[in-house]
Design an enzyme around this catalytic site. Structure first.
Site, PDB file in Angstrom:
ATOM      1  N   HIS A   1       0.583  -1.024  -0.038  1.00  0.00           N
ATOM      2  CA  HIS A   1       0.398   0.730  -0.128  1.00  0.00           C
ATOM      3  C   HIS A   1       0.832   1.257   0.384  1.00  0.00           C
ATOM      4  CE1 HIS A   1       0.687  -0.905   4.161  1.00  0.00           C
ATOM      5  NE2 HIS A   1       0.565   0.463   4.567  1.00  0.00           N
TER       6      HIS A   1
ATOM      7  N   LYS B   1       5.613   5.251  -1.509  1.00  0.00           N
ATOM      8  CA  LYS B   1       6.927   6.458  -0.780  1.00  0.00           C
ATOM      9  C   LYS B   1       8.366   6.424  -0.633  1.00  0.00           C
ATOM     10  CE  LYS B   1       3.545   6.476   3.673  1.00  0.00           C
ATOM     11  NZ  LYS B   1       3.693   6.422   4.752  1.00  0.00           N
TER      12      LYS B   1
ATOM     13  N   HIS C   1       2.533   9.705  -2.897  1.00  0.00           N
ATOM     14  CA  HIS C   1       2.980   8.184  -2.994  1.00  0.00           C
ATOM     15  C   HIS C   1       1.820   7.334  -3.377  1.00  0.00           C
ATOM     16  CE1 HIS C   1       0.289   8.588   0.924  1.00  0.00           C
ATOM     17  NE2 HIS C   1       0.818   6.984   0.311  1.00  0.00           N
TER      18      HIS C   1
END
Length: 520
Positions: free
Chosen positions: A372, A376, A401
């Protein structure tokens, strides 16, 4: 022809010179049903066939004197080989009613029906042969002892051969069905247990007996150890251990499978891709040739399916390792996330199972949820690890992100990566439509996105971050409850509140001081 050889005189009555003896039943025999309203016909038929044997078995006789008795016997004995059937009994066509009952009501096309009549003119042979599914038509006057013997002998032979074909057909159908059933299993353990259950079904497919009739196991064998994949009964016995450790149990050069069997024991060995798998079954009854053939066919399919299952397991484990290696790169950029992605995987699977998603979906979200925050990896360190509150510009960069993660994963054709793309994109969407990046709301947000959204927030609140200390349990539960129907799917909030003890168990079990690879 001698007078003693005669069974019936020219009028179709019994020959008065025939001698009467009692017929002894064989414990393993062919069943003959005599349907006739004359008691003497039963007696003389048994006398004439008393010593008849076929394929090493004698005859067992059943007697019916009318249609009702015949139906009763046919209903209770499902393996009668031959019916010697009189036409004229209580009515002129009573025997034909019995023939119709056998073929049309019972749908029994195995038993051989021999029509015998002392009144051939009542219904002509041609009409009976064409209209009724019978196998032979005889006038009683032509049935000498020798003729009756040859007629019944050939009928039993036909019954045996047709029954064998039917059993093979049934067996093939069972093998196909059994193979289909075991292919549904996703783990080696459940697959192995399914193999034993299907083997039992194949071996006793007509007896109505199942697992209680066999004992044995499916094991993997290597130089150092024997691993039991599944078992029925006590396989710790010395006899069982000896049966799978014999030096002569091996596959022939150039082959990858072998089958060894005795009267009540079957041992199948396969050796594929360096793994030796042994199926050893012992039954309470003697196995037949057809059993051996069916088990050999089934085991060939089983060995291939088991090898494919191992390959799939290997691929899943490889996929899991790749996912966590990728996530490890993202984690290395963030000093304080630790086992966050692993915990999110477990929270997500818990909610998916509680929600009633399919096992395949639960497994998929378990592997995909760690992805998920993969986006990032593109966020600068000064933003990712900033101990203070982000400003508007930094917050806008951080929000990217989600789309970065989606774009990284959506090009893959692998289901887990596709699911990961959805989760990366949607885990910051809100139930009320005020989330990002697309402002989706309600059920327009994929269920995977909704699940991971709650799992992600719970873990962020309950864990230490570079910008905050962990919240108390009361604060976390209150926050999630207050945001039901706003940030979170209300149904998932209900699940969280009902299973919050399990959430905190996972939080403690996979805390940031340790490193784990989640078990399947």
């Amino acid at each position: 022809m001698s007078e003693q050889d005669m069974l019936f005189d020219e009028s179709g009555k019994l020959s008065q010179s025939a001698q009467i003896n009692r017929c002894k039943d064989s414990p393993s025999s062919w069943k003959i049903l005599i349907v006739d309203d004359e008691d003497g016909v039963h007696t003389i038929t048994k006398l004439a066939l008393n010593r008849t044997q076929f394929d090493g078995k004698g005859l067992t006789f059943f007697s019916a004197y009318n249609v009702a008795q015949a139906k009763e016997i046919l209903s209770s004995e499902d393996d009668i080989a031959v019916v010697l059937l009189d036409v004229v009994m209580e009515t002129e066509e009573a025997g034909l009613a019995v023939a119709e009952y056998i073929r049309d009501v019972q749908d029994n096309h195995l038993v051989r029906i021999i029509l015998r009549t002392g009144q051939p003119g009542t219904i002509p042979e041609k009409d009976i042969i064409e209209q009724y599914d019978i196998n032979d038509y005889r006038e009683k006057t032509e049935l000498t002892k020798r003729k009756l013997h040859s007629t019944v002998y050939t009928a039993i032979r036909s019954y045996r051969d047709i029954s064998a074909l039917e059993n093979h057909k049934l067996g093939l159908e069972k093998v196909i069905a059994a193979t289909a059933n075991i292919l549904k299993h996703k783990s080696v353990g459940s697959f192995a247990q399914g193999v034993l259950e299907q083997v039992s079904s194949l071996l006793y497919m007509k007896d109505g007996t199942m697992l209680s009739e066999i004992e044995g196991g499916l094991v993997e064998k290597n130089i150092d150890d024997v691993q039991v994949l599944a078992q029925i009964g006590d396989i710790a016995t010395p006899a069982f251990k000896a049966s799978i450790s014999q030096d002569n149990l091996d596959v022939a050069p150039g082959s990858d499978q072998a089958l060894y069997y005795q009267e009540d024991n079957i041992c199948h060995i396969s050796n594929t891709n360096g793994v030796e798998t042994i199926l050893n079954i012992t039954g309470k009854h003697q196995f037949k040739d057809v059993d051996i053939n069916l088990i050999a066919m089934f085991c060939n399919n089983m060995a291939i399916a088991l090898d494919n299952l191992r390959l799939n397991d290997s691929l899943r484990n490889t996929q899991k390792e790749i996912v966590y290696a990728i996530c490890g790169l993202a984690e290395s950029r963030s000093k304080e996330t630790g086992n966050h992605v692993r915990r999110v995987a477990y929270y997500s699977r818990l909610m998916a199972e509680e929600l009633g998603l399919s096992p395949a979906q639960c497994e998929e979200i378990f592997y995909a949820a760690p992805l998920h925050d993969i986006g990032k990896i593109s966020i600068p360190d000064y933003i990712l690890n900033k101990p203070d509150k982000l400003n508007d510009e930094e917050r806008a960069i951080m929000k990217k992100h989600t789309t970065v993660g989606e774009n990284c994963l959506k090009g893959s054709h692998q289901p887990v990566m596709q699911a990961g793309a959805i989760i990366a994109s949607q885990h910051h969407e809100c139930w009320n439509g005020l989330g990002y990046p697309r402002g989706l709301s309600g059920t327009d947000i994929h269920i995977y996105g909704r699940i991971v959204a709650l799992a992600d927030v719970f873990d962020a609140l309950a864990s230490r971050r570079c910008y905050k200390e962990p919240w108390s349990k009361k604060e976390v539960v209150t926050y999630i409850h207050e945001h039901s129907g706003e940030k979170f799917d209300p149904q998932l909030v209900d699940i969280f509140e009902r299973r919050q003890a399990d959430f905190y168990r996972i939080l403690q079990e996979y805390d940031d001081s340790q490193s784990y690879m989640p078990a399947v």
